[in-house]
Motif scaffolding. Sequence first.
Motif, PDB file in Angstrom:
ATOM      1  N   ASP A 123       0.823  -1.211   0.000  1.00  0.00           N
ATOM      2  CA  ASP A 123       0.000   0.000   0.000  1.00  0.00           C
ATOM      3  C   ASP A 123       0.858   1.262   0.000  1.00  0.00           C
ATOM      4  O   ASP A 123       0.558   2.226  -0.707  1.00  0.00           O
ATOM      5  CB  ASP A 123      -0.944  -0.003   1.207  1.00  0.00           C
ATOM      6  N   ILE A 124       1.914   1.256   0.798  1.00  0.00           N
ATOM      7  CA  ILE A 124       2.843   2.396   0.786  1.00  0.00           C
ATOM      8  C   ILE A 124       3.359   2.630  -0.625  1.00  0.00           C
ATOM      9  O   ILE A 124       3.368   3.757  -1.146  1.00  0.00           O
ATOM     10  CB  ILE A 124       4.026   2.138   1.746  1.00  0.00           C
ATOM     11  N   ASP A 125       3.797   1.552  -1.273  1.00  0.00           N
ATOM     12  CA  ASP A 125       4.419   1.689  -2.588  1.00  0.00           C
ATOM     13  C   ASP A 125       3.402   2.071  -3.656  1.00  0.00           C
ATOM     14  O   ASP A 125       3.692   2.894  -4.530  1.00  0.00           O
ATOM     15  CB  ASP A 125       5.135   0.394  -2.969  1.00  0.00           C
ATOM     16  N   SER A 126       2.199   1.503  -3.602  1.00  0.00           N
ATOM     17  CA  SER A 126       1.173   1.850  -4.594  1.00  0.00           C
ATOM     18  C   SER A 126       0.841   3.337  -4.541  1.00  0.00           C
ATOM     19  O   SER A 126       0.712   4.004  -5.578  1.00  0.00           O
ATOM     20  CB  SER A 126      -0.099   1.027  -4.357  1.00  0.00           C
ATOM     21  N   ILE A 127       0.694   3.857  -3.332  1.00  0.00           N
ATOM     22  CA  ILE A 127       0.372   5.277  -3.186  1.00  0.00           C
ATOM     23  C   ILE A 127       1.560   6.140  -3.591  1.00  0.00           C
ATOM     24  O   ILE A 127       1.404   7.160  -4.282  1.00  0.00           O
ATOM     25  CB  ILE A 127      -0.085   5.561  -1.749  1.00  0.00           C
ATOM     26  N   LEU A 128       2.765   5.733  -3.209  1.00  0.00           N
ATOM     27  CA  LEU A 128       3.969   6.476  -3.594  1.00  0.00           C
ATOM     28  C   LEU A 128       4.095   6.550  -5.111  1.00  0.00           C
ATOM     29  O   LEU A 128       4.299   7.628  -5.681  1.00  0.00           O
ATOM     30  CB  LEU A 128       5.201   5.797  -2.995  1.00  0.00           C
ATOM     31  N   TYR A 129       3.971   5.409  -5.790  1.00  0.00           N
ATOM     32  CA  TYR A 129       4.117   5.383  -7.244  1.00  0.00           C
ATOM     33  C   TYR A 129       3.031   6.211  -7.928  1.00  0.00           C
ATOM     34  O   TYR A 129       3.297   6.909  -8.918  1.00  0.00           O
ATOM     35  CB  TYR A 129       4.051   3.942  -7.762  1.00  0.00           C
ATOM     36  N   ALA A 130       1.800   6.117  -7.419  1.00  0.00           N
ATOM     37  CA  ALA A 130       0.716   6.869  -8.030  1.00  0.00           C
ATOM     38  C   ALA A 130       0.948   8.373  -7.912  1.00  0.00           C
ATOM     39  O   ALA A 130       0.756   9.124  -8.876  1.00  0.00           O
ATOM     40  CB  ALA A 130      -0.613   6.486  -7.390  1.00  0.00           C
ATOM     41  N   LEU A 131       1.356   8.831  -6.738  1.00  0.00           N
ATOM     42  CA  LEU A 131       1.594  10.258  -6.541  1.00  0.00           C
ATOM     43  C   LEU A 131       2.806  10.740  -7.334  1.00  0.00           C
ATOM     44  O   LEU A 131       2.865  11.898  -7.748  1.00  0.00           O
ATOM     45  CB  LEU A 131       1.776  10.557  -5.054  1.00  0.00           C
TER      46      LEU A 131
END
Length: 321
Positions: free
Chosen positions: A58-66
């Motif tokens: 979840d951390i990485d998905s949000i980081l990549y999206a932003l």
Amino acid sequence: MTSSGRAADMRVTVLAGGVGGARFVRGLREALSGDDEITLVVNTGDDLWLSGVRLQPDIDSILYALAGVNDTERGWGRAGETERVSAELREWGSGWPWFTLGDLDLGTHLARTGWLRDGLTYTQIAERLAARWPIGVRLLPMTDAEVDTHVVVEDGSRLHFQEWWTRHRAALRAVEFQNEGIQDAGPAPGVVEAIEGADVVLIAPSNPVVSIGPILAVPGIREALANARRVVGVSPIIGGRVVRGMADACLSAIGVETAADAVARHYGRRADGGVLDTWMLAEEDATLAAGLRDEGWDVRVEPLWMSDLERSAALARAALA
């Protein structure tokens, strides 16, 4: 004042996880000005160790999206990925053959694991990861403790959430979700302050059970929400259906109907010991609003589909209003 007429320097804290959370936060960032402050408290229940490296999906998905580097077609991982390392791991019989990691994504996991070995906390690592790109938000894990989600299924077997979710596609009937050690965990540094100091706390349209549920289960976070100025939740259910993933299987496991009003009652009103002041329903679920209002709920009916950045920003503005 901002162009919308709202005072600048607004402080917004979001509880989020997964793709729904990522889309919502992108819209929120678009809706706010550069003078406003966004803090994300992100679910870490999905985390796991695999082939010796630490993953935080979840951390990485949000980081990549932003950062704008996410794979929008698959909905997870990095754009332009190759998978040579995963193929080699399969040849060695290492890891899970059904859980493919891209090479760029593995770079993130290797960096994280190395920093863990150097003694950094998950909060410090999230700060390092976020510093690579101008993502415009402060990224916080819900806790620095490891509290991975496990699923107990009907035959009594206990699986890591990722095995139940990715390998079995939630087809095995779940009877319980567990986060071992969470009762002894605490909020990551800055989480309580971000919640209590925000002008508004937003609960993103993420999975209520396995994305938002673990955040609320961390001791101290519900207490912080009780002290928040205002808490607004956005329904992840539209027209009686989940928008993405298998959240309906998670809700069924805890005895909650896949319906927008049922999820609201699951979270509960702050006036009754729950966590919400306001609940946002989709236009498709407008008929449910009257029943909630009869129970004392503050309900807003808005378009909830986040099919593009403009619609996501419009939803965020409605939540802030």
